[in-house]
Design an enzyme around this catalytic site. Sequence first.
Site, mmCIF file in Angstrom:
data_model
loop_
_atom_site.group_PDB
_atom_site.id
_atom_site.type_symbol
_atom_site.label_atom_id
_atom_site.label_comp_id
_atom_site.label_asym_id
_atom_site.label_seq_id
_atom_site.Cartn_x
_atom_site.Cartn_y
_atom_site.Cartn_z
ATOM 1 N N SER A 148 0.951 -1.251 -0.106
ATOM 2 C CA SER A 148 0.242 0.029 0.126
ATOM 3 C C SER A 148 0.758 1.207 -0.146
ATOM 4 O O SER A 148 1.568 1.318 -0.771
ATOM 5 C CB SER A 148 -0.943 -0.084 1.106
ATOM 6 O OG SER A 148 -2.120 0.937 1.042
ATOM 7 N N ASP A 191 -10.053 -5.687 -3.035
ATOM 8 C CA ASP A 191 -9.396 -4.752 -2.292
ATOM 9 C C ASP A 191 -10.357 -3.451 -2.264
ATOM 10 O O ASP A 191 -10.519 -2.901 -3.193
ATOM 11 C CB ASP A 191 -8.168 -4.452 -2.752
ATOM 12 C CG ASP A 191 -7.097 -3.530 -1.899
ATOM 13 O OD1 ASP A 191 -7.842 -2.541 -1.366
ATOM 14 O OD2 ASP A 191 -6.037 -3.693 -2.071
ATOM 15 N N HIS A 251 -7.284 -6.157 0.783
ATOM 16 C CA HIS A 251 -6.053 -5.428 1.338
ATOM 17 C C HIS A 251 -5.156 -5.745 2.438
ATOM 18 O O HIS A 251 -4.265 -5.233 2.732
ATOM 19 C CB HIS A 251 -6.393 -3.808 1.571
ATOM 20 C CG HIS A 251 -5.523 -2.688 1.291
ATOM 21 N ND1 HIS A 251 -5.147 -2.609 0.060
ATOM 22 C CD2 HIS A 251 -5.108 -2.127 2.184
ATOM 23 C CE1 HIS A 251 -3.994 -1.608 0.411
ATOM 24 N NE2 HIS A 251 -4.200 -1.200 1.533
HETATM 25 N N1 LIG Z 1 -7.592 2.455 8.971
HETATM 26 C C1 LIG Z 1 -8.101 2.303 7.638
HETATM 27 C C2 LIG Z 1 -7.487 1.171 7.050
HETATM 28 C C3 LIG Z 1 -5.943 1.110 7.220
HETATM 29 C C4 LIG Z 1 -5.472 -0.240 6.531
HETATM 30 O O1 LIG Z 1 -5.953 -0.971 6.053
HETATM 31 N N2 LIG Z 1 -4.213 -0.094 6.822
HETATM 32 C C5 LIG Z 1 -3.355 -1.201 5.941
HETATM 33 C C6 LIG Z 1 -2.356 -0.444 5.147
HETATM 34 S S1 LIG Z 1 -3.246 0.667 4.075
HETATM 35 C C7 LIG Z 1 -2.406 -2.071 6.976
HETATM 36 O O2 LIG Z 1 -1.593 -2.623 6.541
HETATM 37 N N3 LIG Z 1 -2.964 -2.078 8.396
HETATM 38 C C8 LIG Z 1 -2.480 -2.674 9.233
HETATM 39 C C9 LIG Z 1 -2.825 -4.309 9.287
HETATM 40 O O3 LIG Z 1 -3.752 -4.658 8.719
HETATM 41 O O4 LIG Z 1 -2.138 -4.859 10.138
HETATM 42 C C10 LIG Z 1 -9.692 2.218 7.384
HETATM 43 O O5 LIG Z 1 -10.357 2.120 8.571
HETATM 44 O O6 LIG Z 1 -10.196 2.084 6.240
#
Ligand SMILES: N[C@@H](CCC(=O)N[C@@H](CS)C(=O)NCC(=O)O)C(=O)O
Length: 278
Positions: free
Chosen positions: A150, A226, A259
């Site tokens: 990402s 995603d 994702h």
């Molecule tokens: N906080 C965001 C999502 C954030 C998100 O998906 N972050 C990804 C990277 S863009 C991630 O790797 N999050 C940490 C994880 O899944 O451990 C939402 O609520 O939509």
Amino acid sequence: MSNLNLLSEYKSFGGKLGFYSHSSSTCNSEMRFAVYQPPQATQKPVPILYFLSGLSSTEENFMVKAGVQRFAAEYGLILVAPDTSPRNTGIAGEDDDWDFGTGAGFYVDATEEPWRKNYQMYSYVVQELPALITANFPTQPEKQGIFGHSMGGHGALVCAMRNPELYKSVSAFAPITAPMRCPWGQKALGGYLGNNQETWRAYDASELVKQVGYHSSILIDQGTADKFLAEQLLPEVFEQACADVNQPLNLRYQEGYDHSYYFIASFIEDHIRHHALA
Ligand SMILES: N[C@@H](CCC(=O)N[C@@H](CS)C(=O)NCC(=O)O)C(=O)O
């Protein structure tokens, strides 16, 4: 390891996973990162693979969730996962948004106040961190690769294309491939670099590939389920840019994957192999 603080260490697949902090001169703050040393590293120097994480992640997410240690041990690679931004800098509002400031350094060198002093993640990742790693771990510094997820996929593509001599290989999971054209990217680039969009181009993979390209094939996996695909990630823009300049690209749409790290874990071995072969 005079300049590194070992915070915790775990044996894993015959190797060891360590979490470290250090005082970063580039970011003018304490920074954290994780290093997995495969069993081979006790015998000889080994190649290094950097992983850059996405929004809201720390140095921990990748090591906990990707199931990568088994393959790093098998292929004999040191893995390094830095945090996604400086933290606790005291900048007003740094924790207000999940997609800007803390946890969202975007791998750029900020030029705008009040971020400029600390948010130098591009230089941190391509200069300070590799120097620290080669000084403290049994690595082959001429054999480096980089990948990410990402926001970190964006970072990996940018770091590799701007420094092809430093990185022998690059790959990404669900990268932000055209930050100048998506809301996450516009917010981050505007906030850290200011309103002159000319300065944004140096951090946009779809612009960079047309300017400088990359010396070998780029591997990208993208899940079709995603939720950020259509608005934020825009792989079709990068695909077109690569096609325009005959840049070899292996963009794989993975049916039904989202994702998350469940998606990353499903294809992590292919990425480790991609980098090990290089
Ligand atoms: N906080 C965001 C999502 C954030 C998100 O998906 N972050 C990804 C990277 S863009 C991630 O790797 N999050 C940490 C994880 O899944 O451990 C939402 O609520 O939509």
